[in-house]
Each structure stands twice: as C-alpha cells, then as structure tokens.
Motif scaffolding. Structure first.
Motif, short mmCIF file in Angstrom:
data_model
loop_
_atom_site.label_atom_id
_atom_site.label_comp_id
_atom_site.label_asym_id
_atom_site.label_seq_id
_atom_site.Cartn_x
_atom_site.Cartn_y
_atom_site.Cartn_z
N SER A 294 -20.29 9.21 38.46
CA SER A 294 -21.05 9.87 37.33
C SER A 294 -21.63 9.28 36.12
O SER A 294 -22.44 9.75 35.41
CB SER A 294 -19.82 11.02 37.00
N VAL A 295 -20.94 8.20 35.69
CA VAL A 295 -21.43 7.46 34.71
C VAL A 295 -23.04 7.16 34.79
O VAL A 295 -23.74 7.49 33.92
CB VAL A 295 -20.69 6.12 34.68
N ALA A 296 -23.38 6.79 36.04
CA ALA A 296 -24.55 6.46 36.11
C ALA A 296 -25.57 7.70 36.13
O ALA A 296 -26.58 7.50 35.45
CB ALA A 296 -24.90 5.71 37.57
N LEU A 297 -24.85 8.91 36.95
CA LEU A 297 -25.65 9.94 36.81
C LEU A 297 -25.83 10.56 35.34
O LEU A 297 -27.10 11.07 35.06
CB LEU A 297 -24.80 11.15 37.53
N ILE A 298 -24.81 10.55 34.51
CA ILE A 298 -25.03 11.15 33.18
C ILE A 298 -25.95 10.29 32.53
O ILE A 298 -26.89 10.79 31.58
CB ILE A 298 -23.69 11.36 32.41
N ALA A 299 -25.94 9.16 32.72
CA ALA A 299 -26.90 8.21 31.98
C ALA A 299 -28.39 8.40 32.39
O ALA A 299 -29.24 8.40 31.54
CB ALA A 299 -26.76 6.75 32.24
N ALA B 215 -29.48 1.75 25.96
CA ALA B 215 -28.07 2.30 25.88
C ALA B 215 -27.87 2.53 27.46
O ALA B 215 -26.63 2.16 27.86
CB ALA B 215 -28.30 3.76 25.22
N PHE B 216 -28.64 2.97 28.14
CA PHE B 216 -28.60 2.87 29.64
C PHE B 216 -27.97 1.65 30.22
O PHE B 216 -27.11 1.81 30.94
CB PHE B 216 -29.83 3.48 30.16
N THR B 217 -28.64 0.66 29.83
CA THR B 217 -28.08 -0.80 30.62
C THR B 217 -26.72 -0.98 30.12
O THR B 217 -25.98 -1.44 30.61
CB THR B 217 -28.94 -1.85 29.98
N TYR B 218 -26.39 -0.53 28.83
CA TYR B 218 -25.07 -0.67 28.45
C TYR B 218 -23.89 0.08 29.01
O TYR B 218 -22.76 -0.39 29.32
CB TYR B 218 -24.65 -0.47 26.84
N GLY C 125 -20.97 -1.17 31.79
CA GLY C 125 -19.64 -0.51 31.72
C GLY C 125 -19.30 -0.56 30.05
O GLY C 125 -18.20 -0.38 29.68
N ASP C 126 -20.22 -0.78 29.11
CA ASP C 126 -20.06 -0.91 27.86
C ASP C 126 -20.36 0.37 27.37
O ASP C 126 -21.48 0.46 26.46
CB ASP C 126 -21.00 -2.03 27.26
N GLY C 127 -19.45 1.12 27.32
CA GLY C 127 -19.67 2.61 26.56
C GLY C 127 -19.75 2.56 25.14
O GLY C 127 -20.35 3.22 24.45
N ALA C 128 -18.96 1.50 24.54
CA ALA C 128 -18.88 1.48 23.18
C ALA C 128 -20.21 1.03 22.64
O ALA C 128 -20.84 1.77 21.57
CB ALA C 128 -17.99 0.40 22.92
N THR C 129 -20.91 0.13 23.22
CA THR C 129 -22.18 -0.17 22.91
C THR C 129 -23.26 0.80 22.98
O THR C 129 -24.14 1.09 21.97
CB THR C 129 -22.79 -1.49 23.28
#
Lengths: 192, 871
Positions: B397-402, B611-614, B618-622
C-alpha cells in the motif's frame, strides 16, 4: 421416490440434504430435459449433419452446469455419472406419464400424441419402463454392472471413462456390459 | 435373482458366448446340468447377444425421440374465459397461443408451461416470469392480465397480445430516419430502465423481443429468462439458465462466460441493438462459426466502430445508407454505442438511465457524458482500490499511495501545461482548452464531459492538418498530447504521439534539436514507467542515444540535464534501485532549481517524485519533510490557500498516515478540510480523498465514532455522485460498518455491513472481490451479535482469491481466519480456535500489523487459554 433419493448413492454425504445441491439437481433436470428435447428433435428431423449424441448432450449439460455452486462434483466424470442418472430419471418419468395418460390417467386431458398411429409398441415407453425395472433389479444384485449400463447407455460415457470412474479394467467393463445387455434385452423382450 | 445366481448365469453365458454359434446350445445344455431355468435364461441371453434389437441397441437418441418428442401439449380450447385461436410459437419452456376473451372480444397471448411435472426449477422459472411481469407496469412492456393453473397443475398466464414487428425490421420497412431510430431506441431504454428500477434484468434483449406496433409504440416481450436482482439465494439459477436460451449475437461477454449478470448485461445488449440500428448489421459476424469461436469473438474481439462498419460496407442496406450520418454525429454515436458495448462491464454506461441521458445529450446536441474512460473515473477507481490496500496495512500500500500522490500531481501538470502554451500561440491555447483538455480534464469542472481518449482521438489527426505550416506548433501539440496520454497510462497511444512530436522537431530543428532530445528523454521516462515488457531496455536505449547526441553539443540547453536525470531516475526507480533513483531525482530537482525559466509545476512534480523515492526508500520522514518544504515554498509563491498547497497538504496527511502518525494525519486533514470544502466543494475527488485519509487514520487510533462519521459522509456523497451500487459507495459503507462494530455498535454496524454486502453482490456478483471484502465486516458484526452460525456462513462464501486480487492485500485471508477463530472460541471449540490462531499468529505479530487485529489476536489467545484451563 424423491429426486434426491434417487441420487443418494451418487452425491457426497454432505450434499444430500443440502438445499443448494437440491436446487442444482433440479436445475440439472431442467437443463437435461432441454438437451433431450434437442436430441429428440434432431432425430425427428433426421438431420444428417446433426452431431448430437448422448455424449455431446452430457458434455453440453456439463458446460452449462459446471459453474453451478451447488454441485460439489469431484470431476467432470463424476458429473457425467450424475447426468446419466438424470437422463434415466427423465426418460422414465416421461414414459410413465405417457403410459398413464394412455390408460386414462390424470394427464389425459392435456397430453395426447400428435400422431395417432403411434401405438404403444412403436413409442416404446413399455420397453423403457421394463428396462428401468430390470436395471433396478440388476442394481440390487450387482450395482457395479448397473452403473456401467446407466453410464454407458444413458450418459454416453466411453468405456475408458467408465474405467476411470469405477476403477475397473476396460476388459472387465466390456465383459460386464455384454452380459448385462444380453440379460436386460431379454427382460425387456419378455415384458413386451 | 441373487448375486450367486447372477454369477452362475454370467459364467455360463461368457463361456458360451465366444463359442461358434452352433456349439453354444450343446455347451449350455451340459453346463446347466439339468437346471432348466438357468438353461433357458442363458440361451435367451445368447440370442439377444447375437440378434438383439432391444432399445439398448438403438441408442439413447431414438429412445428420447420416442419418449419425449411425441408428447405435445394440446390444450383445452378454453382457458377460463379465453378461447384459443391458434398457436403463436414454441419456446424452450413454454408454448404461446393466441386466444380471445369472448365477452370483451380482446385478443390475448396465453403462455403455458410445457411438461410442468419435470422439475420444480422449471415451474419456478415460469412462475418467476409471471411474477416479473406482474410487477412491471409500463406502457412499453407487454402486460400480464391473468394467471392460473389447469386442472392437472400446468401453469399458464395470460398477457397482452402484441401485434407488431421486430424493432430492426420496423426501421428497415419504414425507412426510419436516424432521429426516429434513436427515439424508438430511447423508448426501449425507458422500458428496460423501468424493469431495472424494479430489480429485474431482462437478460435476453434482442430485436425479436422488441416489437413495434403499427401506431409506432414499442413493447418489450419475453421476460422468460429475466432475473430478479434480489433473488440472490438462488445462485444456481442465475449463471445457468443457459446460453441455449438466449441469443449469442446480443449476449454480453459475461453471459457467454457464465459470469455474473447484472443491469450492465442489458446495457450491453442495448448497445448491440443500437449498433444494429445504426449500421444495419450486427457488430460481429457470427454465422458459420462454431460455438467456441462465437464465444471467443464475443468475449475477446473488439467491435469495429459503427461508423467504420458503415463506411467499409458497400453493401450496407439502403435504409442505413440513407441515414447519411455526418462525421461529427458519428463521433458521438460511436462513443455511445461502444460505451454501452464495452467488454468490461464496469466501463459501460452504469445504467439504462445513463445511456438515455447520453442519448438525450446527443439528440440535444450537447456533449456526451460517456465517462467510463475518463481520468476522474480512473483516478477514483485507483484510489478506492488503494484505500482497501491501506486498510490491510500491507507493504504494497505504501507504493500504491505514493503512486496516487504521483498521479494526482501529473494531472495538475497536464492542466498547467495547457496554460503554459499560451505563450506559443493563441491557436494552441484554444485547441487545448476547447478541443482537448477542456473536455478531459477533471480539474476544471469536476466533471469530465467526455473521455480524454476520445477527445484526443478526434483531435490528434487534425493537428497536422491545422498546423501544417507550423510544424513547431504541431510538434508541441503532439508532445502535450503524448504527456496527457502518458499520464493516463495510455502508453501505446502516448508512444505514437511522442514519436510524432520527435519527428516534427527533427524536421524543424535538425538532428541536434534540443526539443527532439527533450521529447526522447520524456519518452524514455514513460517507457521506464510503463511496466511493459521491453520498457526498460527501450528506455535505456533512448537515454543512451540522447546522451551520445548531447556529447556532440558544446553547450546543451540546460533543461536537458533535468530531463536526462529524470529519465535515469525513473529507470532506477523501476529497477528498484531506490538509492540511485533518489540521487538522480535530487540532481534533477537541483538542476531545475537553477533554471528560472523552468516550469514551476514541472519543478514541483520533480520534488514530488523525489518524495516518492523517499517513500520507496522507506523514509517516510523525509517524504514528510519534502512535503513540508513544498508547502512552504508554494505558500510563499502562490499563497497559503492555493489549490496546489492544499493538495500537497493532503499528501502530507497521507504521508503521516504511512508513517503511522495517525493523530497528526487526523489533525492535518481536519485543518485543511474546510478549505477543501470551500475550494473544491464537498464532492470533489480530492475532498473525498482527504476524508478517506482522515477516516482511515481515525479508525487506526480507535476514534471509531469519527471515522464512522467521515465514512458515512463520503458514502452519502458517493451515492449522490455515482449511485449506491458504485464501488466507492459500497466500500465506504463497509468501512463505516467496520468502525461501528469495532465501537461495539453492532446493530447499526450489522445493518450497514449487510447493506454494503448485498449491494456488492447486486453490483458485482456473489463471487466478486468486493462481495468478499464486505462479507468479512458483516461476519464480524454478526459474531459481535452472537449470531455465530450466520457469520460463519458469510465467511464460508468469501471468494478469497477475488478479494486478494482486488485489494492487493495478501493478508485478507488471515483476517478471515481470525474471525473463524473467534467463532470457534465462542463456541468453546478451543482446540480449533487454537489451531486457527496459531496459523495466523506470525502475520499479526509483524510490526506493521493493524493494531486492532493484533489486539484481537491477543484477546482471543487469552480466551482460549483460560477456556482450556477451566473444564
């Protein structure tokens, strides 16, 4: 005997009282009947290009019912076995009704033959009923042999398929079929 | 006869059977040893064996013919007050007679069920046709007058006798004009819509079931295989009623496949009928094909455009030719027809009513609604799928939301690109805004009037003509179109446009034209992103080619560096080299920052990609930090409440959610919600996305009342926009029920969950992923209410494969298992409960598992443990 009862030996235990399975069976009858009508009509038309055969017919019924959620059949072969039983039941029931109407039964007002020249011998419902009862007798004595006849004659299953289904060699089936057919033929002749 | 005797008979029979005929009798005599009965039985069998003519030798066909076909119904001359006049026709199930009611001298049609004894299923089907007709009361649907049974139980019913001719024949015979044809067709649609509004699907719409009376009114006939949408407890019937009973030429692909039918099935058939009315021919030539060829044709082959059919076909009938439909009219009619006939039922008109609306648009010369293909639809679908995945908490889902964030931004750029072109020429601006993007851009009005693809298909060929003397302009237009198509993932079409733009730039600027290089680099990015086979090699070769060209140029145009980095970054990203991708995008972003002329929105996009690459790293913070920077920068340049800033703030809320900073996600979402309402309106896609994000975050921290409130609000809007049976509506309602049940409002939850589940079945079928996805919440609510068996039933019916496919959540099955474990535990079957819990323990003990489910697992484990201790 209810429809479900007549299938008792073919359905998985879990399905025998299952409402959905009953509906599926019911549906099988309806579909099989329509297929039989087609088969009968093809004979009537003497259509030489017609490729209809019990085998094609059962295959067709299978295609139409295969997605039915009600049937938990183990395999297409198992389905064919059930369809063969359905064919038998249908034909016997039709023959019984015709027989009854000729003898002044309840159906008389509605169902009469179109072609008045067709007598009982020519329409052969007596033969069919005799076959059914002989087959039932055989089934009591040797269920396996009755199953072979039912599958082969009513379901159009091939020897190879019956072999798979019943787990016996093709040679045995041919042998069983031969004696059963001779015996049944004789019974039908005696009855007629 | 007993088994032993039968063995004896068979033994003698087999031993004798292979002997020469002449030796058989002697053998049998001796073998029977005075057993007269045995002797005569075996001899009779041997006779049968050789000369038998029993029905076993004749074959089943013969037997069937004798037993069945000569049985024909010959009715009473009187059916109650009706007297039979003549036979009208025979169908698979019944026979129809023309009859007269003597006292009123009215003609009626009487349909009786043949061989009613056969099976309850047949009687039920017949009765259901009767019920169906009874509830349909519409001037264009043949009316039911009466129903009864004959003395022997044979049912029949009496209905309106329609003396008319089939729709297509009527049009041919009367040389109807286009408008007349469409108006007749519209009447048919109205009748179908009426049936649908009574939850009846006709399933066998075809011209021969649609008669036109001499007064020009139409009647819809033969609901013989119609289906009540609501009778869902008869799963057997709906898939099986049988191909044989319907006409393949008008059958929808799902009918051919035996899949779930729905109102979309009738919409398809209407499409075919329209096709026939417009072209005089069926979309597929099916004669001379075998059934399996027919099936392939209907399920796989795309129909040609009706316009092309008419142009190609010199033999088209004169009536159709005389329609002389103009090119512009065809453009709309093609869309109408092909939208109704779309292979994917989800992309057809959602109802007969929607089809009627577009027919009216056409008849009133307004733009069509045909929106099945629009960006908004696509995005909506994407988002709703994605949100299911997020609920599952899976890594995917992370990839998807991005991707959603990414896609949203692409759309913005598309719009802005159009604006940017004003600098080139007013002509372009007009072309873009009127001919192209104005129709396809959901950002402009919130409702896309026509499909982007259609607009492009219409616009693209005219570019070269309109701008024949300005190849530079034509090149830019092709590039814009390429980007628009690219952003919609219409890669083959986009590729074509990129190539067109490239060759035009080469033509005007020579081999080293910077614009040509730029196009190729953008094209390379697309190839990389396309996820199509050969995409990466194609992208790499394009990049290598441009790099070698760039080396020949002393001072390359500075923006080319940005495009080069972008392309390389994209390749790295797709090759899962997030680290390199991150570097490339950083470089691209820096390079762009140095260029004051570089398009602001393009820069913005680059940062968004960064931002997507972050997120990929796995770097949600960045990702969050970048979003904050973008917000700051854009607030400064275009004002804090510009739509762009708002959009990034939505992304920020989403980033928080990904980081599991749910409280902050809720806070951010709540802060911008009023602005979204004001700027975009309550029913804008973005506003709904925002509410969805907030609802999910609220649900994740146990703020169920809030999440339910939001879900229900989204549901309400979604119902208004897309109807109660739309995917988004159902999914949201189901989400609401999850919240309600988790908050122990089981009754409300159960009611909503049931509604969602039933809608899902109605709209997508009992085997659909959504039906499965909504079954679990329903089961959970039922478990909460102590209705364990019922809950168990729903769990049992879930088609896990379909749910997993739909949601992309590999752990959905574990959720089912958890619910089953709860049932077992509550039934005090602790052994089974324990087994079930153990089988999913590893899944729910992962750090990213959902808190509620984790908690549930622990709770049930305790319950099982203490249950096992106490006897």
């Amino acid at each position: 005997m209810s429809v479900e009862d007549s299938f008792r030996d073919l359905l998985p235990a879990a399905q025998r009282d299952d409402r959905v399975a009953r509906q599926a069976l019911d549906q099988l009858f309806s579909v099989t009947y329509e297929e039989l009508r087609r088969l009968a009509a093809a004979v009537k038309c003497q259509d030489p290009s017609s490729t209809l055969s019990p085998t094609a017919l059962v295959n067709e019924a299978w295609l139409r019912l295969v997605k039915s959620p009600g049937f938990v059949v183990e395999s297409p072969l198992h389905f064919k076995r059930i369809a063969a039983r359905a064919m038998r039941q249908l034909l016997i029931e039709a023959a019984r009704r015709r027989n009854a109407s000729k003898r002044g039964g309840a159906g008389e007002a509605i169902f009469v033959t179109f072609d008045e020249s067709l007598d009982s011998a020519a329409t052969g419902e007596g033969d069919l009923l005799a076959l059914d009862s002989a087959l039932s007798e055989l089934s009591r004595v040797e269920p396996r042999q009755a199953a072979i006849v039912e599958s082969r004659f009513f379901g159009g299953l091939e020897i190879r398929e019956i072999s798979c289904l019943l787990g016996i060699s093709e040679a045995t089936i041919l042998r069983d079929w031969r004696s059963a057919k001779a015996w049944l033929g004789n019974r039908v002749r005696q009855a007629g | 006869m007993d088994g032993e005797r039968w063995q004896q008979i068979q033994n003698v029979f087999h031993s004798a059977a292979d002997l020469p005929r002449s030796d058989q009798r002697v053998f049998v005599e001796s073998a029977c040893d005075g057993d007269e009965e045995l002797r005569s039985e075996v001899l009779a069998m041997l006779e049968q064996d050789v000369n038998g003519q029993s029905l076993l030798d004749h074959g089943l066909a013969e037997v069937a013919h004798k037993a069945i076909s000569s049985t024909a119904p010959l009715p009473f001359k009187e059916f109650g007050r009706y007297r039979v006049v003549r036979l009208l026709g025979e169908g698979g199930m019944g026979v129809v007679y023309l009859a007269e009611r003597e006292d009123l001298a009215t003609e009626v049609a009487i349909k009786i069920l043949r061989d009613a004894w056969l099976s309850p299923a047949r009687r039920e089907r017949f009765a259901s046709e009767q019920r169906t007709l009874a509830q349909l009361n519409h001037p264009y649907i043949a009316r039911l007058y009466d129903a009864a049974t004959l003395d022997d139980g044979t049912p029949y019913f009496v209905m309106e006798y329609v003396e008319g001719i089939p729709l297509t024949e009527f049009c041919r015979a009367h040389n109807c004009t286009l408008r007349q044809r469409l108006e007749l067709f519209r009447l048919v649609c109205e009748a179908v819509q009426h049936a649908h509004s009574h939850a009846v699907i006709h399933r066998d719409l075809k011209p021969s079931n649609i008669l036109v009376k001499s007064d020009g009114s139409v009647r819809l006939l033969d609901f013989g295989i119609a289906k009540q949408v609501e009778s869902l407890d008869l799963p057997v019937d709906q898939t099986m009623t049988g191909l044989r009973l319907m006409t393949p030429a008008y059958a929808a692909p799902e009918q051919i496949r035996g899949d779930q039918v729905g109102i979309h099935t009738d919409v398809y058939s209407l499409g075919v009928i329209l096709y026939e009315l417009l072209t005089g021919e069926l979309p597929f030539e099916l004669s001379n094909l075998t059934p399996s060829e027919v099936a392939t044709m209907i399920t796989e082959r795309e129909p040609g455009r009706p316009s092309a059919k008419v142009q190609k076909d010199l033999t088209a009938d004169a009536g159709v030719k005389a329609l002389s439909i103009s090119k512009t009219a065809w453009a709309d009619l093609d869309v109408l027809c092909l939208t109704a006939m779309h292979k994917d039922s989800q992309r057809r008109y959602s109802s007969a009513e929607a089809l009627i609306r577009d027919l009216d648009h056409y008849l009133n010369a307004e733009p069509l609604d045909a929106h099945a293909d629009t960006v908004g639809y696509w995005l909506g679908k994407f988002v709703s799928r994605n949100r299911r995945a997020v609920l599952g908490g899976s890594a995917m889902s992370v990839a998807l939301i991005a991707l959603v964030i990414f896609f949203t931004v692409r759309l913005a750029r598309e719009r802005d690109y159009a604006n940017r072109q004003t600098a080139i020429a007013t002509a372009i601006n007009q072309f873009l805004s009127d001919d192209l993007l104005g129709r396809g851009n959901p950002f402009q009005s919130g409702k896309a009037a026509e499909t982007l693809l259609d607009a492009i298909n219409q616009a693209s060929p005219s570019i070269d003509r309109k701008f024949m003397h300005e190849p530079q302009v034509a090149a830019r237009l092709h590039l814009t179109i390429a980007q628009a198509l690219d952003s919609r993932s219409n890669f083959p079409e986009a590729r074509h446009e990129y190539e067109r733009a490239h060759s035009l730039f080469l033509q005007t600027g020579g081999a080293l034209s910077p614009d040509a290089i730029m196009v190729q680099l953008q094209h390379a990015s697309m190839e990389a992103r396309s996820f199509q086979s050969g995409g990466i090699p194609a992208a790499k070769s394009l990049v290598a080619e441009q790099e070698s060209l760039l080396k020949k140029i002393k001072q390359p145009r500075p923006d080319l560096a940005v495009w080069l980095f972008t392309a390389k970054g994209m390749i790295a990203l797709v090759e899962s080299d997030a680290k390199s991708a991150n570097e490339y995008f950083n470089n691209a972003s820096d390079a762009a920052a140095m260029l004051p002329d570089f398009d602001e929105i393009a820069k913005f996009t680059l940062r968004q990609r960064l931002a997507f690459t972050y997120i990929r790293l796995g770097d949600g913070a960045t990702a969050e930090r970048l979003a904050r920077q973008l917000i700051a920068a854009y607030s400064a340049s275009s004002g804090p409440d510009s739509p762009y800033v708002l959009r990034v703030r939505l992304n920020l809320a989403q980033a928080f959610m990904i980081e599991k900073k749910f409280a902050e996600s809720v806070r951010e979402a709540s802060a911008i919600y009023p602005d979204f309402l004001a700027k975009f309106g309550p029913d804008h896609q973005l506003t709904m996305q925002l509410l969805t994000t907030r609802a999910q975050s609220e649900g994740s921290i146990g703020l169920y009342d809030d999440s339910v409130r939001d879900d229900l609000a989204i549901y309400e809007i979604s119902v208004k926009k897309q109807g109660p049976l739309a995917f988004y509506s159902i999914a949201t309602l189901s989400d609401a029920s999850v919240g309600q049940c988790r908050a122990n409002h089981f009754l409300e939850g159960e009611s909503n969950a049931r509604k969602a589940h039933e809608s899902a079945i109605k709209a997508f079928g009992p085997q659909s992923g959504l039906a499965g996805g909504t079954a679990l919440p329903l089961a959970s609510c039922l478990i909460g209410l102590g209705r364990l068996r019922e809950g168990s039933g729903y769990l049992h019916d879930i088609n896990l494969k379909a749910v997993t496919q739909l949601s992309g959540d590999p752990d959905f099955g574990a959720g089912i298992t958890l619910a089953q474990a709860e049932i077992a535990a509550r039934q005090r079957d602790y052994t089974r409960a324990q087994q079930l819990l153990d089988s999913v323990r590893s899944i729910f003990s992962r750090p990213d598992a959902e808190a509620y489910q984790k908690h549930k697992l622990d709770e049930l484990s305790d319950m099982v443990a203490s249950g096992r201790q106490s006897p």
